[in-house]
Design a protein around this motif. Structure first.
Motif, PDB file in Angstrom:
ATOM      1  N   ALA A  64       0.813  -1.233   0.000  1.00  0.00           N
ATOM      2  CA  ALA A  64       0.000   0.000   0.000  1.00  0.00           C
ATOM      3  C   ALA A  64       0.842   1.278   0.000  1.00  0.00           C
ATOM      4  O   ALA A  64       0.299   2.381   0.078  1.00  0.00           O
ATOM      5  N   THR A  65       2.171   1.149  -0.074  1.00  0.00           N
ATOM      6  CA  THR A  65       3.005   2.334  -0.303  1.00  0.00           C
ATOM      7  C   THR A  65       2.642   2.914  -1.670  1.00  0.00           C
ATOM      8  O   THR A  65       2.427   2.172  -2.629  1.00  0.00           O
ATOM      9  N   VAL A  66       2.586   4.231  -1.757  1.00  0.00           N
ATOM     10  CA  VAL A  66       2.367   4.864  -3.063  1.00  0.00           C
ATOM     11  C   VAL A  66       3.723   5.360  -3.575  1.00  0.00           C
ATOM     12  O   VAL A  66       4.391   6.151  -2.897  1.00  0.00           O
ATOM     13  N   ARG A  67       4.131   4.838  -4.722  1.00  0.00           N
ATOM     14  CA  ARG A  67       5.423   5.225  -5.310  1.00  0.00           C
ATOM     15  C   ARG A  67       5.200   6.267  -6.400  1.00  0.00           C
ATOM     16  O   ARG A  67       4.469   6.034  -7.374  1.00  0.00           O
ATOM     17  N   ILE A  68       5.853   7.413  -6.220  1.00  0.00           N
ATOM     18  CA  ILE A  68       5.718   8.525  -7.165  1.00  0.00           C
ATOM     19  C   ILE A  68       7.019   8.629  -7.959  1.00  0.00           C
ATOM     20  O   ILE A  68       8.093   8.871  -7.380  1.00  0.00           O
ATOM     21  N   GLY A  69       6.949   8.453  -9.253  1.00  0.00           N
ATOM     22  CA  GLY A  69       8.154   8.543 -10.080  1.00  0.00           C
ATOM     23  C   GLY A  69       8.738   9.950 -10.041  1.00  0.00           C
ATOM     24  O   GLY A  69       8.030  10.947  -9.887  1.00  0.00           O
ATOM     25  N   ALA A  70      10.067  10.028 -10.192  1.00  0.00           N
ATOM     26  CA  ALA A  70      10.776  11.305 -10.041  1.00  0.00           C
ATOM     27  C   ALA A  70      10.341  12.346 -11.057  1.00  0.00           C
ATOM     28  O   ALA A  70      10.409  13.549 -10.789  1.00  0.00           O
ATOM     29  N   THR A  71       9.899  11.894 -12.250  1.00  0.00           N
ATOM     30  CA  THR A  71       9.552  12.895 -13.269  1.00  0.00           C
ATOM     31  C   THR A  71       8.042  13.123 -13.394  1.00  0.00           C
ATOM     32  O   THR A  71       7.590  13.769 -14.342  1.00  0.00           O
ATOM     33  N   VAL A  72       7.276  12.592 -12.448  1.00  0.00           N
ATOM     34  CA  VAL A  72       5.830  12.912 -12.423  1.00  0.00           C
ATOM     35  C   VAL A  72       5.690  14.424 -12.259  1.00  0.00           C
ATOM     36  O   VAL A  72       6.330  15.036 -11.396  1.00  0.00           O
ATOM     37  N   ARG A  73       4.884  15.016 -13.114  1.00  0.00           N
ATOM     38  CA  ARG A  73       4.708  16.482 -13.062  1.00  0.00           C
ATOM     39  C   ARG A  73       3.868  16.863 -11.848  1.00  0.00           C
ATOM     40  O   ARG A  73       2.959  16.131 -11.448  1.00  0.00           O
ATOM     41  N   LEU A 210      20.898  10.139  -8.555  1.00  0.00           N
ATOM     42  CA  LEU A 210      19.653  10.512  -9.235  1.00  0.00           C
ATOM     43  C   LEU A 210      18.470  10.042  -8.387  1.00  0.00           C
ATOM     44  O   LEU A 210      18.399   8.857  -8.023  1.00  0.00           O
ATOM     45  N   ILE A 211      17.562  10.944  -8.070  1.00  0.00           N
ATOM     46  CA  ILE A 211      16.328  10.523  -7.405  1.00  0.00           C
ATOM     47  C   ILE A 211      15.457   9.851  -8.464  1.00  0.00           C
ATOM     48  O   ILE A 211      15.215  10.421  -9.535  1.00  0.00           O
ATOM     49  N   THR A 212      15.018   8.617  -8.183  1.00  0.00           N
ATOM     50  CA  THR A 212      14.158   7.924  -9.149  1.00  0.00           C
ATOM     51  C   THR A 212      12.700   7.903  -8.698  1.00  0.00           C
ATOM     52  O   THR A 212      11.799   7.766  -9.526  1.00  0.00           O
ATOM     53  N   ALA A 213      12.470   7.999  -7.380  1.00  0.00           N
ATOM     54  CA  ALA A 213      11.083   7.939  -6.902  1.00  0.00           C
ATOM     55  C   ALA A 213      10.977   8.491  -5.488  1.00  0.00           C
ATOM     56  O   ALA A 213      11.984   8.622  -4.782  1.00  0.00           O
ATOM     57  N   VAL A 214       9.750   8.807  -5.107  1.00  0.00           N
ATOM     58  CA  VAL A 214       9.436   9.136  -3.711  1.00  0.00           C
ATOM     59  C   VAL A 214       8.359   8.157  -3.270  1.00  0.00           C
ATOM     60  O   VAL A 214       7.356   7.961  -3.976  1.00  0.00           O
ATOM     61  N   ASP A 215       8.570   7.522  -2.112  1.00  0.00           N
ATOM     62  CA  ASP A 215       7.590   6.566  -1.584  1.00  0.00           C
ATOM     63  C   ASP A 215       6.803   7.194  -0.440  1.00  0.00           C
ATOM     64  O   ASP A 215       7.396   7.731   0.507  1.00  0.00           O
ATOM     65  N   LEU A 216       5.481   7.099  -0.538  1.00  0.00           N
ATOM     66  CA  LEU A 216       4.620   7.544   0.561  1.00  0.00           C
ATOM     67  C   LEU A 216       4.115   6.309   1.280  1.00  0.00           C
ATOM     68  O   LEU A 216       3.374   5.511   0.691  1.00  0.00           O
ATOM     69  N   PRO A 217       4.501   6.110   2.552  1.00  0.00           N
ATOM     70  CA  PRO A 217       4.025   4.915   3.246  1.00  0.00           C
ATOM     71  C   PRO A 217       2.545   5.040   3.579  1.00  0.00           C
ATOM     72  O   PRO A 217       2.008   6.154   3.621  1.00  0.00           O
ATOM     73  N   GLN A 218       1.919   3.889   3.816  1.00  0.00           N
ATOM     74  CA  GLN A 218       0.521   3.939   4.217  1.00  0.00           C
ATOM     75  C   GLN A 218       0.446   4.575   5.605  1.00  0.00           C
ATOM     76  O   GLN A 218       1.275   4.283   6.468  1.00  0.00           O
ATOM     77  N   LEU A 219      -0.529   5.436   5.791  1.00  0.00           N
ATOM     78  CA  LEU A 219      -0.733   6.079   7.100  1.00  0.00           C
ATOM     79  C   LEU A 219      -2.236   6.042   7.338  1.00  0.00           C
ATOM     80  O   LEU A 219      -3.007   6.596   6.543  1.00  0.00           O
ATOM     81  N   SER A 220      -2.655   5.386   8.431  1.00  0.00           N
ATOM     82  CA  SER A 220      -4.095   5.083   8.596  1.00  0.00           C
ATOM     83  C   SER A 220      -4.956   6.345   8.623  1.00  0.00           C
ATOM     84  O   SER A 220      -6.130   6.297   8.290  1.00  0.00           O
ATOM     85  N   PHE A 221      -4.381   7.490   9.020  1.00  0.00           N
ATOM     86  CA  PHE A 221      -5.208   8.702   9.138  1.00  0.00           C
ATOM     87  C   PHE A 221      -4.805   9.791   8.141  1.00  0.00           C
ATOM     88  O   PHE A 221      -5.156  10.958   8.318  1.00  0.00           O
ATOM     89  N   SER A 222      -4.096   9.412   7.084  1.00  0.00           N
ATOM     90  CA  SER A 222      -3.603  10.444   6.155  1.00  0.00           C
ATOM     91  C   SER A 222      -4.739  11.171   5.434  1.00  0.00           C
ATOM     92  O   SER A 222      -4.551  12.287   4.934  1.00  0.00           O
ATOM     93  N   GLN A 223      -5.937  10.553   5.407  1.00  0.00           N
ATOM     94  CA  GLN A 223      -7.051  11.284   4.768  1.00  0.00           C
ATOM     95  C   GLN A 223      -7.503  12.463   5.626  1.00  0.00           C
ATOM     96  O   GLN A 223      -8.145  13.391   5.137  1.00  0.00           O
ATOM     97  N   HIS A 224      -7.126  12.455   6.936  1.00  0.00           N
ATOM     98  CA  HIS A 224      -7.436  13.593   7.817  1.00  0.00           C
ATOM     99  C   HIS A 224      -6.228  14.528   7.850  1.00  0.00           C
ATOM    100  O   HIS A 224      -5.592  14.709   8.883  1.00  0.00           O
ATOM    101  N   SER A 225      -5.900  15.064   6.719  1.00  0.00           N
ATOM    102  CA  SER A 225      -4.691  15.900   6.645  1.00  0.00           C
ATOM    103  C   SER A 225      -4.971  17.137   5.800  1.00  0.00           C
ATOM    104  O   SER A 225      -5.904  17.144   4.983  1.00  0.00           O
ATOM    105  N   ALA A 226      -4.172  18.159   6.021  1.00  0.00           N
ATOM    106  CA  ALA A 226      -4.373  19.406   5.258  1.00  0.00           C
ATOM    107  C   ALA A 226      -3.097  20.240   5.277  1.00  0.00           C
ATOM    108  O   ALA A 226      -2.205  20.022   6.107  1.00  0.00           O
ATOM    109  N   TYR A 227      -3.047  21.191   4.342  1.00  0.00           N
ATOM    110  CA  TYR A 227      -1.883  22.086   4.206  1.00  0.00           C
ATOM    111  C   TYR A 227      -2.365  23.520   4.223  1.00  0.00           C
ATOM    112  O   TYR A 227      -3.366  23.847   3.565  1.00  0.00           O
TER     113      TYR A 227
END
Ligand code: FAD
Ligand code: SF4
Length: 347
Positions: A64-73, A210-227
């Motif tokens: 359930a990690t979300v992998r974001i490729g380095a060149t994703v816009r 070279l950075i190839t990706a960024v991994d976002l680990p699963q976090l049970s409450f990440s839907q309760h988040s804001a910036y």
């Protein structure tokens, strides 16, 4: 300055080309690097274009990690359904940055590795330890409205400009990096450095990695988040300060009947040479009641070590109030408005 251009065909070729030449750089969206080349801040002899490498996917891994490729816009990342639903803090941070046109070009890794917007860094006629090690820091006695209040050094008081990186710091992301000797993983919180005596080094990366990706680990409450970003103009402006947060309330109430906090993540932007993970504030809040008083106190605990300059003392109050109002919003979304009614933020 004249330079060579090479379009990389694969990761190994890109890494080899940059590693072999001390003055070679990667080019992704170019929205930061090309500006610096025009200003004379960056003078590479070789530019290796990585924008066509197959690193532009966002995928969910089996754990359930979300992998974001380095060149994703940046635009594609902000709009992705998985990111909007599971990590709203990240989508909001991206949309708070730059402009639509810039986000269409800017990439995930380029955004992380963009350089400070300190005006003296961008002006080659001014002494600047980051651009020209040992030359001095003009900002210290200059205009410091946008500068650091945490973790600065005698040599540099610049801040990291990325919004996206602040959200990723709160989410405990990690960066996947390929170098000449293989692959390694770096916690995002360890990627950027504090300036110390070597402010010319923004990150712990070595030349050619070279950075190839960024991994976002699963976090049970990440839907309760804001910036939340505070800036001089409503758009197209860098942060004076920003706060990324995720909040998980427990079912337990304290003796006064207030909801309590099971887990919390907080990171600040616009205050330090790196995205600032507010671990002292998190420790203060874990298990505490979700109240305006505690939200303010948590920010004060984190800011106990802050040092201000002539033009940026306002950042202390601004961070404190932004932390409190953002956590209050996240609380209201989970338990309704009643629990915080009448608890107005301090001026
Ligand atoms: C007018 C303006 C306003 C802006 N406002 C904001 C804002 O409000 N908030 C915000 O966060 N940003 C803002 N930005 C910055 C923008 O987000 C960055 O310029 C952009 O994210 C950089 O991404 P890029 O792909 O264009 O990087 P590039 O310019 O291509 O590269 C940047 C750096 O990263 C290195 N690099 C790139 N990819 C890799 C890789 N995979 N591995 C290793 N090194 C790599 C390059 O060598 C270079 O040193 C603004 C920019 C402009 C011009
Ligand atoms: S704050 Fe850092 S980037 Fe700005 S002038 Fe000083 S050394 Fe240079």
């Amino acid at each position: 300055m004249p330079f060579e251009y090479l379009r990389a065909e694969d990761v190994a070729g890109a890494v080899a080309a940059v590693t072999e030449q001390p003055n070679a750089v990667y080019l992704a969206g170019g929205t930061n690097l090309v500006d610096h080349m025009k200003l004379g801040v960056a003078t590479p002899n070789l530019v290796v274009d990585i924008s066509h490498l197959p690193l532009d996917q966002i995928v969910e891994l089996p754990d359930a990690t979300v992998r974001i490729g380095a060149t994703v816009r940046n635009s594609d990342l902000a709009a992705h359904l998985l990111i909007r639903q599971r990590y709203p803090v990240l989508s909001q941070a991206l949309l708070a940055g730059a402009s639509g046109q810039l986000r269409n070009l800017a990439t995930t890794a380029g955004n992380l590795l963009q350089r400070t917007r300190c005006v003296y860094f961008q002006d080659v006629s001014m002494p600047c330890n980051k651009r020209d090690p040992g030359s001095g820091c003009t900002a210290r006695e200059g205009y410091t409205r946008y500068h650091a209040i945490l973790g600065a050094s005698a040599g540099c008081v610049a801040v990291h400009p990325s919004d996206m990186a602040v959200a990723m710091a709160a989410l405990d992301a990690s960066v996947v990096v390929t170098g000449r000797t293989g692959e390694r993983r770096i916690r995002l919180n360890d990627l950027h450095r504090l300036p110390g005596d070597t402010p010319h080094r923004d990150t712990v990366l070595t030349h050619g990695e070279l950075i190839t990706a960024v991994d976002l680990p699963q976090l049970s409450f990440s839907q309760h988040s804001a910036y939340r970003k505070v800036r001089d103009r409503a758009s197209y402006a860098f942060a004076l300060i920003s706060v990324a947060a995720a909040l998980d309330l427990s079912d337990r109430r304290d003796a006064a009947g207030r909801p309590t906090i099971r887990e919390v993540r907080i990171a600040f932007g616009g205050v330090a040479h790196k995205p600032w993970r507010a671990t002292a504030a998190e420790n203060f809040l874990r298990g505490a009641a979700a109240s305006m008083e505690n939200f303010h106190k948590a920010a004060e605990v984190e800011l106990a070590q802050a040092e201000v300059f002539n033009d940026n003392a306002f950042k202390i109050t601004m961070i404190r109030n932004t932390v409190a109002s953002l956590l209050a919003d996240l609380t209201r979304r989970q338990v309704g408005a009643g629990d915080l009614a009448g608890q107005e933020p301090k001026p």
